[in-house]
Design an enzyme around this catalytic site. Structure first.
Site, short mmCIF file in Angstrom:
data_model
loop_
_atom_site.label_atom_id
_atom_site.label_comp_id
_atom_site.label_asym_id
_atom_site.label_seq_id
_atom_site.Cartn_x
_atom_site.Cartn_y
_atom_site.Cartn_z
N ASP A 198 -6.98 -44.05 6.33
CA ASP A 198 -7.67 -44.16 7.60
C ASP A 198 -6.70 -43.84 8.72
O ASP A 198 -5.49 -44.02 8.60
CB ASP A 198 -8.25 -45.57 7.80
CG ASP A 198 -9.32 -45.62 8.88
OD1 ASP A 198 -9.86 -44.55 9.25
OD2 ASP A 198 -9.63 -46.71 9.37
N GLY A 199 -7.26 -43.35 9.82
CA GLY A 199 -6.48 -43.06 11.02
C GLY A 199 -7.13 -43.72 12.21
O GLY A 199 -8.33 -44.01 12.20
N GLU A 229 -6.08 -39.27 10.95
CA GLU A 229 -6.82 -39.19 9.68
C GLU A 229 -6.12 -38.21 8.74
O GLU A 229 -5.95 -38.50 7.55
CB GLU A 229 -8.27 -38.73 9.93
CG GLU A 229 -9.12 -39.69 10.73
CD GLU A 229 -9.62 -40.90 9.95
OE1 GLU A 229 -9.30 -41.05 8.75
OE2 GLU A 229 -10.36 -41.71 10.55
N ASP A 267 -12.89 -42.30 5.43
CA ASP A 267 -14.09 -42.44 6.24
C ASP A 267 -14.19 -41.32 7.27
O ASP A 267 -15.04 -41.35 8.15
CB ASP A 267 -14.17 -43.82 6.90
CG ASP A 267 -13.04 -44.08 7.89
OD1 ASP A 267 -12.27 -43.16 8.21
OD2 ASP A 267 -12.93 -45.24 8.35
N HIS A 324 -15.61 -49.11 8.51
CA HIS A 324 -15.94 -50.41 9.12
C HIS A 324 -17.14 -51.06 8.42
O HIS A 324 -17.99 -51.66 9.05
CB HIS A 324 -16.18 -50.25 10.62
CG HIS A 324 -15.08 -49.51 11.30
ND1 HIS A 324 -13.85 -50.07 11.55
CD2 HIS A 324 -15.01 -48.22 11.72
CE1 HIS A 324 -13.07 -49.17 12.12
NE2 HIS A 324 -13.75 -48.04 12.23
N ASP A 367 -7.73 -49.38 7.75
CA ASP A 367 -8.02 -49.49 9.19
C ASP A 367 -7.07 -50.50 9.83
O ASP A 367 -6.52 -50.25 10.91
CB ASP A 367 -9.48 -49.89 9.40
CG ASP A 367 -9.81 -50.04 10.88
OD1 ASP A 367 -9.79 -49.03 11.59
OD2 ASP A 367 -10.07 -51.18 11.31
#
Length: 169
Positions: A15-16, A58, A80, A135, A145
């Site tokens: 995740d970024g 990301e 994501d 999320h 995250d």
């Protein structure tokens, strides 16, 4: 008779995050591996950058995870980021490369430095990409995250040397 070498399988979640676009950002990655004896290994990676974008982070998450692998692997990447996943699964990257890093609208592809670095990082591996809802209830995506946002907020930020104003979305 030569022994057939089994392919090492690694599961990677990434995740970024960016606080503004551009703004302070960070990435997080969790790498999971189970050895032939059934022992599970987990490695977490993260770093923060000043003046970057969410899409760059990301990409950096996937790059950092693949660059951390010390032998050729079958890597299943869960992200994501539609931007990252669709670039490969919908073959956007093939068109960009064919057109000299131009979009279908003949505009320069953003983040070319990171796309090229990602392709180089993928070279020794068999990499597949799977999209996961961000999320949501995926514990490993949520951990990534947390790693990314903590890195972005850490105050220990590196310079994103490849960032240009044209990369901002």
């Amino acid at each position: 008779m030569a022994m057939e070498r089994s392919t090492v399988k690694v599961t990677i979640y990434t995740d970024g995050s960016a606080r503004g676009n551009p703004g302070n950002g960070g990435y997080g990655a969790v790498l999971l591996y189970t050895n032939p004896r059934g022992q599970e290994f987990r490695r977490e990676l993260s770093a923060g950058y000043a003046r970057t974008t969410n899409n760059r982070m990301e990409l950096m998450a996937v790059i950092a995870a693949l660059e951390a692998l010390n032998r050729p692997c079958a890597a299943e990447v869960y992200s994501d980021s539609q931007y990252v996943v669709k670039a490969f699964n919908d073959h956007w990257i093939d068109g960009w490369r064919r057109r000299g890093w131009k979009t279908a609208a003949k505009k320069p592809v953003k983040n070319v430095d990171l796309w090229q670095r990602l392709l180089a990082a993928m070279e020794p591996h068999e990499v597949s990409f799977t999209w996961v809802r961000g999320h949501a209830d995926n514990a490993l995506n949520n951990r990534c995250d947390e790693l990314a946002t903590t890195a972005a907020d850490s105050g220990r930020l590196m310079e994103d040397t490849g960032f240009t104003e044209g990369d901002a979305d």
